[in-house]
Motif scaffolding. Structure first.
Motif, PDB file in Angstrom:
ATOM      1  N   LYS A  91       0.787  -1.208   0.106  1.00  0.00           N
ATOM      2  CA  LYS A  91      -0.096   0.079   0.045  1.00  0.00           C
ATOM      3  C   LYS A  91       0.748   1.329  -0.091  1.00  0.00           C
ATOM      4  O   LYS A  91       0.443   2.346  -0.480  1.00  0.00           O
ATOM      5  N   LEU A  98       9.786  -1.963   4.919  1.00  0.00           N
ATOM      6  CA  LEU A  98       9.481  -2.938   6.396  1.00  0.00           C
ATOM      7  C   LEU A  98       9.894  -4.381   5.862  1.00  0.00           C
ATOM      8  O   LEU A  98      10.467  -4.868   6.708  1.00  0.00           O
ATOM      9  N   VAL A 108       3.686 -11.595   8.192  1.00  0.00           N
ATOM     10  CA  VAL A 108       3.003 -10.679   9.249  1.00  0.00           C
ATOM     11  C   VAL A 108       2.464  -9.494   8.554  1.00  0.00           C
ATOM     12  O   VAL A 108       1.460  -8.742   8.650  1.00  0.00           O
ATOM     13  N   PHE A 110       1.315  -9.491   5.470  1.00  0.00           N
ATOM     14  CA  PHE A 110      -0.212  -9.639   4.974  1.00  0.00           C
ATOM     15  C   PHE A 110      -1.141  -9.572   6.080  1.00  0.00           C
ATOM     16  O   PHE A 110      -2.270  -8.900   6.070  1.00  0.00           O
ATOM     17  N   ALA A 111      -0.600 -10.070   7.356  1.00  0.00           N
ATOM     18  CA  ALA A 111      -1.790  -9.976   8.505  1.00  0.00           C
ATOM     19  C   ALA A 111      -2.030  -8.614   8.744  1.00  0.00           C
ATOM     20  O   ALA A 111      -3.060  -8.291   9.377  1.00  0.00           O
ATOM     21  N   ASN A 112      -0.817  -7.625   8.530  1.00  0.00           N
ATOM     22  CA  ASN A 112      -1.160  -6.523   9.050  1.00  0.00           C
ATOM     23  C   ASN A 112      -1.745  -5.555   7.874  1.00  0.00           C
ATOM     24  O   ASN A 112      -1.707  -4.281   8.071  1.00  0.00           O
ATOM     25  N   ASP A 113      -2.143  -6.153   7.007  1.00  0.00           N
ATOM     26  CA  ASP A 113      -2.973  -5.541   5.807  1.00  0.00           C
ATOM     27  C   ASP A 113      -1.827  -4.535   5.167  1.00  0.00           C
ATOM     28  O   ASP A 113      -2.567  -3.390   4.557  1.00  0.00           O
ATOM     29  N   ARG A 114      -0.727  -4.859   4.970  1.00  0.00           N
ATOM     30  CA  ARG A 114       0.316  -3.919   4.315  1.00  0.00           C
ATOM     31  C   ARG A 114       0.120  -3.974   2.794  1.00  0.00           C
ATOM     32  O   ARG A 114       0.580  -3.203   2.158  1.00  0.00           O
ATOM     33  N   VAL A 117      -3.787  -8.202  -2.583  1.00  0.00           N
ATOM     34  CA  VAL A 117      -3.562  -9.391  -3.602  1.00  0.00           C
ATOM     35  C   VAL A 117      -4.741  -9.133  -4.744  1.00  0.00           C
ATOM     36  O   VAL A 117      -5.788  -8.927  -4.253  1.00  0.00           O
TER      37      VAL A 117
ATOM     38  N   TYR B   5       0.478  -3.390  14.242  1.00  0.00           N
ATOM     39  CA  TYR B   5      -0.657  -2.922  13.457  1.00  0.00           C
ATOM     40  C   TYR B   5      -1.809  -3.453  13.472  1.00  0.00           C
ATOM     41  O   TYR B   5      -1.674  -4.868  13.169  1.00  0.00           O
ATOM     42  N   GLU B   7      -6.018  -3.374  11.500  1.00  0.00           N
ATOM     43  CA  GLU B   7      -7.281  -2.711  11.010  1.00  0.00           C
ATOM     44  C   GLU B   7      -8.470  -3.236  11.592  1.00  0.00           C
ATOM     45  O   GLU B   7      -8.466  -4.429  11.812  1.00  0.00           O
ATOM     46  N   MET B 210      -2.868 -15.049  13.099  1.00  0.00           N
ATOM     47  CA  MET B 210      -1.536 -14.012  13.222  1.00  0.00           C
ATOM     48  C   MET B 210      -2.149 -12.650  13.122  1.00  0.00           C
ATOM     49  O   MET B 210      -1.531 -11.673  13.502  1.00  0.00           O
ATOM     50  N   ALA B 211      -3.423 -12.327  12.530  1.00  0.00           N
ATOM     51  CA  ALA B 211      -4.171 -11.084  12.607  1.00  0.00           C
ATOM     52  C   ALA B 211      -4.844 -10.735  13.891  1.00  0.00           C
ATOM     53  O   ALA B 211      -5.786  -9.781  13.591  1.00  0.00           O
ATOM     54  N   MET B 375      -2.224 -18.623   5.322  1.00  0.00           N
ATOM     55  CA  MET B 375      -1.459 -17.395   5.309  1.00  0.00           C
ATOM     56  C   MET B 375      -1.223 -16.983   6.712  1.00  0.00           C
ATOM     57  O   MET B 375      -0.255 -16.446   7.413  1.00  0.00           O
ATOM     58  N   PHE B 376      -2.425 -17.158   7.310  1.00  0.00           N
ATOM     59  CA  PHE B 376      -2.609 -16.441   8.721  1.00  0.00           C
ATOM     60  C   PHE B 376      -2.459 -17.498   9.760  1.00  0.00           C
ATOM     61  O   PHE B 376      -2.605 -17.050  11.145  1.00  0.00           O
TER      62      PHE B 376
END
Lengths: 181, 395
Positions: A91, A98, A108, A110-114, A117, B5, B7, B210-211, B375-376
């Motif tokens: 993004k 990072l 991580v 992906f999990a953090n919505d950085r 896809v 971080y 959302e 993970m999220a 993935m998670f």
């Protein structure tokens, strides 16, 4: 005051670093697909001519590789010959930095919505496995542990060193060929 | 500074409790909707579940303009096109989905077509294609498990191309979810158990994958507590409206949790098993949950141990040494599964389902490895790992 003056230079350095890392990773993806049977097995499930892109939104640095068949990738640089089939998009360049500076694992991120896809998720998972395998080969174990979810327990030092040497040699040759061209 | 971080997003108005359906006319009028269409399936209609919805609207002078009650269990692009055609010809201006996952997903896709135009729903497949709000859309769930009323995704089968089309956009979220205990009161025991365990898995994976984040954690733990307290009570007394409402609320809360923190290996294996062996999703969740928790245990010991408080209550939590709480949580889930097996023969192993053969395990593992949920998962999963979990879940 000094920080404000340094900031544009830091941003420029970050942009150059991300660009360089994309160039190295693109070439290394091609190289690892010529060296490692596990990567070839994963990649061979992708359709022939499948174009994969990793890029920074909105129109930042990018790397594009094509599956040319039999699990082999070809690096296209930053321009695709046709619309890509799968795009993983950071993004912001800060998020790409990072990940590419190994401060945040790909999973991580992906999990953090950085990242977003755009394309078939199952192919994205496959490409992430390939990227993880590549990083496990080419990075020192201590650094690789920061990049991948789990460092593969079956990857021993002799195999790692041999594969890494072959990948780096191919990456260097590719760089030289690009410069000559 | 930590790299932490997250959302979190859930703009769905939740209207829950006694006489919740009777709030719908007011809510629709607040969105200037006067010609709603109901999208549902034949099972819901046959069970008489449309009656209170229609009565609630008519009593307030709101006419249901059209009812489409032929949504199949696996909806397709053709069904979506047909319903959109009816919506247009009847000049409807809003949609009420009444049903489970399939009716809700179908209604989400119909809302795309009637709002954006066209007949080809495939043109809107993917993430972030939609750029503006859609028509007023309400959801009345009739199962307590999927959480589809609060998720921003829909999956529709393209039967011509033999692919499943995913649609992801926050604009797919309904304007309101109406949780009324009357809608789940007649749910058969087997489906009650499987869907509740689906919600339990949503919440457990949301809390351990993970999220996870502080907001999804709050929803996940509240959902687990409600399911632990109410599921067996409902199995003993299916007409217990209060505990039915608890389960329905838990399902919505678990839906909010997992749609903001994603899920892991249980879902990856469940999706693969559903696709290959045609087992119901909720059943797969119930089946795999303890085996996957055992596989992940060293990566999730702390959060899994924390769940003991919500699974077994404060006395058991306090009496269990911190180092044993993760195992105790898995035991609590196993006890719940054993009780459900006694009540309604909800299978605990792949063998007990009678629909899976051992030779299919390899294929299930291969498909699961490419599932987005993997993935998670907090622990990396190789093909051998997935096969090992499946072998443990076999018998």
């Amino acid at each position: 005051m000094i920080a404000k003056r340094i900031q544009p230079m830091a941003f420029q350095a970050r942009r150059l670093y991300v660009e360089l890392m994309f160039q190295v990773m693109g070439r290394a993806l091609q190289a690892v697909s010529e060296v490692d049977a596990t990567v070839q097995k994963d990649a061979s499930a992708l359709p022939e001519g499948f174009l994969f892109e990793m890029m920074v939104m909105p129109q930042g640095s990018s790397l594009i590789v094509e599956h040319v068949g039999n699990g082999r990738f070809h690096y296209h640089g930053n321009s695709a010959p046709r619309p890509v089939d799968l795009s993983i998009q950071f993004k912001h360049i800060a998020h790409a930095f990072l990940v590419l500076s190994f401060q945040e694992k790909t999973s991580v991120a992906f999990a953090n919505d950085r990242m977003l896809v755009d394309g078939d998720i199952s192919y994205a998972i496959r490409m992430t496995r390939v990227l993880n395998r590549l990083e496990s080969f080419i990075l020192p174990k201590l650094v690789a542990k920061r990049a991948v979810k789990e460092y593969p327990t079956d990857l021993h030092l002799p195999e790692k060193l041999m594969s890494a040497a072959r990948i780096y040699l191919k990456v260097a040759s590719n760089f030289v060929e690009t410069v000559r061209a | 500074m930590s790299n932490k971080y997250y959302e979190f997003f859930c703009p769905v108005k939740v209207i829950a409790g006694k006489a919740a359906l009777e709030h719908m006319p007011y809510e629709l009028s607040g969105m200037a909707a006067t010609r709603p269409m109901i999208v549902t399936d034949k099972g819901v209609r046959a069970a008489g579940l449309l009656d209170p919805v229609i009565a609630a609207c008519e009593e307030s002078g709101l006419e249901i303009v059209s009812i489409y009650d032929d949504v199949p269990p696996d909806s397709s692009t053709a069904v979506v096109r047909d319903i959109a055609g009816v919506y247009r010809s009847e000049k409807c201006d809003s949609i009420i989905a009444v049903g489970g996952g399939s009716a809700i997903d179908t209604a989400k896709a119909v809302n795309i077509l009637v709002s954006e135009g066209g007949d080809d729903i495939a043109a809107y497949a993917g993430a972030g294609v939609l750029k503006r709000p859609l028509k007023p859309f309400f959801v009345v769930p009739t199962t307590a498990g999927t959480g589809s009323e609060v998720t921003a995704v829909a999956v529709i089968a393209d039967t011509e191309k033999h692919v499943k089309l995913p649609f992801t956009s926050s604009f797919l979220l309904p304007n309101a979810a109406i949780i009324d205990p009357r809608m789940t009161l007649t749910l058969p025991p087997h489906i009650t158990a499987a869907t509740a365990m689906d919600a339990m898995t949503h919440a457990t994976e949301a809390f351990t994958c993970m999220a996870k984040n502080p907001l999804s954690d709050a929803y996940a733990t509240a959902a687990i507590k409600k399911i632990s307290n109410s599921l067996l009570a409902v199995m003993d007394n299916p007409k217990d409206a209060d505990n039915r409402l608890e389960l329905a609320e838990a399902s919505t809360m678990a839906g909010i949790a997992f749609s903001n923190s994603m899920v892991g290996l249980v879902h990856a294996l469940g999706h693969a098993t559903g696709a290959i062996c045609q087992l119901p999703h909720g059943l797969c969740m119930s089946l795999y949950l303890p085996y996957v928790l055992e596989y992940n245990i060293e990566s999730i010991r702390e959060p899994l141990g924390e769940l003991l408080l919500y699974l077994d209550g404060p006395e058991v939590y306090a009496a269990t040494p911190a180092s044993r709480r993760a195992e105790a949580s898995i035991s609590a889930i196993r006890r719940m599964r054993d009780a459900l097996y006694k009540h309604c023969k909800l299978p605990r192993t792949l063998k007990e389902t009678g629909k899976v053969v051992e030779e299919q395990l390899e294929r299930i593992a291969e498909v699961a490895l490419d599932d987005g949920a993997i993935m998670f998962n907090p622990k990396e999963v190789t093909l051998e790992d997935a096969k090992a979990v499946l072998r443990r879940a076999w018998a």
